[in-house]
Design a protein around this motif. Structure first.
Motif, PDB file in Angstrom:
ATOM      1  N   UNK A  90     -52.730 137.198  81.408  1.00  0.00           N
ATOM      2  CA  UNK A  90     -52.830 138.105  82.546  1.00  0.00           C
ATOM      3  C   UNK A  90     -53.708 139.292  82.186  1.00  0.00           C
ATOM      4  N   UNK A  91     -54.066 140.055  83.189  1.00  0.00           N
ATOM      5  CA  UNK A  91     -54.878 141.244  82.966  1.00  0.00           C
ATOM      6  C   UNK A  91     -54.149 142.259  82.093  1.00  0.00           C
ATOM      7  N   UNK A  92     -54.910 143.218  81.594  1.00  0.00           N
ATOM      8  CA  UNK A  92     -54.347 144.242  80.726  1.00  0.00           C
ATOM      9  C   UNK A  92     -55.074 145.554  80.978  1.00  0.00           C
ATOM     10  N   UNK A  93     -54.446 146.633  80.585  1.00  0.00           N
ATOM     11  CA  UNK A  93     -55.122 147.925  80.634  1.00  0.00           C
ATOM     12  C   UNK A  93     -56.003 148.047  79.398  1.00  0.00           C
ATOM     13  N   UNK A  94     -57.154 148.660  79.584  1.00  0.00           N
ATOM     14  CA  UNK A  94     -58.073 148.882  78.469  1.00  0.00           C
ATOM     15  C   UNK A  94     -57.596 150.081  77.654  1.00  0.00           C
ATOM     16  N   UNK A  95     -57.946 150.087  76.379  1.00  0.00           N
ATOM     17  CA  UNK A  95     -57.690 151.273  75.562  1.00  0.00           C
ATOM     18  C   UNK A  95     -58.526 152.421  76.129  1.00  0.00           C
ATOM     19  N   UNK A  96     -57.965 153.595  76.123  1.00  0.00           N
ATOM     20  CA  UNK A  96     -58.622 154.734  76.749  1.00  0.00           C
ATOM     21  C   UNK A  96     -58.151 154.962  78.161  1.00  0.00           C
ATOM     22  N   UNK A 142     -60.644 142.137  75.513  1.00  0.00           N
ATOM     23  CA  UNK A 142     -60.393 143.505  75.078  1.00  0.00           C
ATOM     24  C   UNK A 142     -61.324 144.434  75.844  1.00  0.00           C
ATOM     25  N   UNK A 143     -60.872 145.653  76.062  1.00  0.00           N
ATOM     26  CA  UNK A 143     -61.725 146.601  76.755  1.00  0.00           C
ATOM     27  C   UNK A 143     -61.444 148.034  76.346  1.00  0.00           C
ATOM     28  N   UNK A 144     -62.455 148.880  76.544  1.00  0.00           N
ATOM     29  CA  UNK A 144     -62.344 150.319  76.341  1.00  0.00           C
ATOM     30  C   UNK A 144     -62.700 150.988  77.658  1.00  0.00           C
ATOM     31  N   UNK A 145     -61.975 152.019  78.019  1.00  0.00           N
ATOM     32  CA  UNK A 145     -62.237 152.750  79.256  1.00  0.00           C
ATOM     33  C   UNK A 145     -62.691 154.159  78.932  1.00  0.00           C
ATOM     34  N   UNK A 146     -63.389 154.754  79.885  1.00  0.00           N
ATOM     35  CA  UNK A 146     -63.782 156.161  79.805  1.00  0.00           C
ATOM     36  C   UNK A 146     -64.628 156.465  78.571  1.00  0.00           C
ATOM     37  N   UNK A 159     -66.222 146.056  77.931  1.00  0.00           N
ATOM     38  CA  UNK A 159     -65.378 144.899  77.671  1.00  0.00           C
ATOM     39  C   UNK A 159     -66.079 143.975  76.691  1.00  0.00           C
ATOM     40  N   UNK A 160     -65.322 143.493  75.725  1.00  0.00           N
ATOM     41  CA  UNK A 160     -65.899 142.572  74.748  1.00  0.00           C
ATOM     42  C   UNK A 160     -66.013 141.187  75.371  1.00  0.00           C
ATOM     43  N   UNK A 161     -67.159 140.571  75.280  1.00  0.00           N
ATOM     44  CA  UNK A 161     -67.275 139.207  75.791  1.00  0.00           C
ATOM     45  C   UNK A 161     -66.585 138.237  74.826  1.00  0.00           C
ATOM     46  N   UNK A 162     -65.887 137.276  75.382  1.00  0.00           N
ATOM     47  CA  UNK A 162     -65.262 136.239  74.564  1.00  0.00           C
ATOM     48  C   UNK A 162     -66.324 135.212  74.166  1.00  0.00           C
ATOM     49  N   UNK A 163     -65.979 134.365  73.244  1.00  0.00           N
ATOM     50  CA  UNK A 163     -66.926 133.365  72.745  1.00  0.00           C
ATOM     51  C   UNK A 163     -67.308 132.383  73.848  1.00  0.00           C
TER      52      UNK A 163
END
Length: 180
Positions: A90-96, A142-146, A159-163
């Protein structure tokens, strides 16, 4: 701040969850299901260096609430087996985005399909062909916000792209057990 590498503990957090795994065989078809649910939240209120107000109960970034693995494998010949694995999160909140309110602070959920074909050459040696991300799905884990861009001076998400699709040919020979 996620960009400076310095942090301070923010008080209490809580992770509660459930994992469930089922495996069965229907005639020769092997089926398995693994499901995980985790509620990872901040239990203390605090303000981030960027000025976000985090309340008790806000989700911790980087942890999807639900994960699912569905596996099916069928030995269509005594030495050959065909299998598939569906992975979903499922979706997730990004760090930040500790306050859970930033518009660029969510990483969408995803589903990815893996395929495999294996051939048993003898009682120990096995060859396999694996196709990871068979549909070449574009997704992020994985993702980073702000994040403040040094080029545009704007706040943006990352957001990091997956393989992408990958094809593996593998050979497996069990290692000898140690002598006593």
């Amino acid at each position: 701040s996620p960009s400076y590498g310095y942090f301070a503990n923010v008080g209490s957090t809580e992770r509660r969850g459930l994992e469930l795994g089922l495996k069965t065989r229907w005639e020769q078809l092997l089926l398995s299901l693994d499901f995980g649910h985790v509620r990872a939240v901040h239990k203390s209120e605090f303000s981030t260096e960027a000025g976000q107000e985090v309340r008790s109960g806000n989700r911790i970034g980087g942890i999807p609430a639900n994960t699912l693995k569905l596996r099916a494998a069928y030995p269509f010949h005594p030495q050959w087996q065909l299998g598939t694995l569906l992975l979903a999160a499922s979706g997730q909140y990004a760090h930040g985005n500790e306050g859970n309110r930033s518009p660029d602070g969510r990483v969408p959920g995803y589903g990815v399909l893996n395929l495999d074909l294996s051939h048993r050459l003898d009682s120990a040696w096995r060859l396999s062909l694996q196709v990871h991300n068979a549909l070449d799905k574009r997704y992020s884990t994985y993702g980073l916000a702000n994040i403040h861009s040094i080029y545009t001076l704007n706040s943006q998400g990352f957001q990091t792209p997956a393989a992408p699709r990958a094809i593996w040919l593998a050979s497996r020979w069990p290692s000898a057990s140690p002598r006593r």
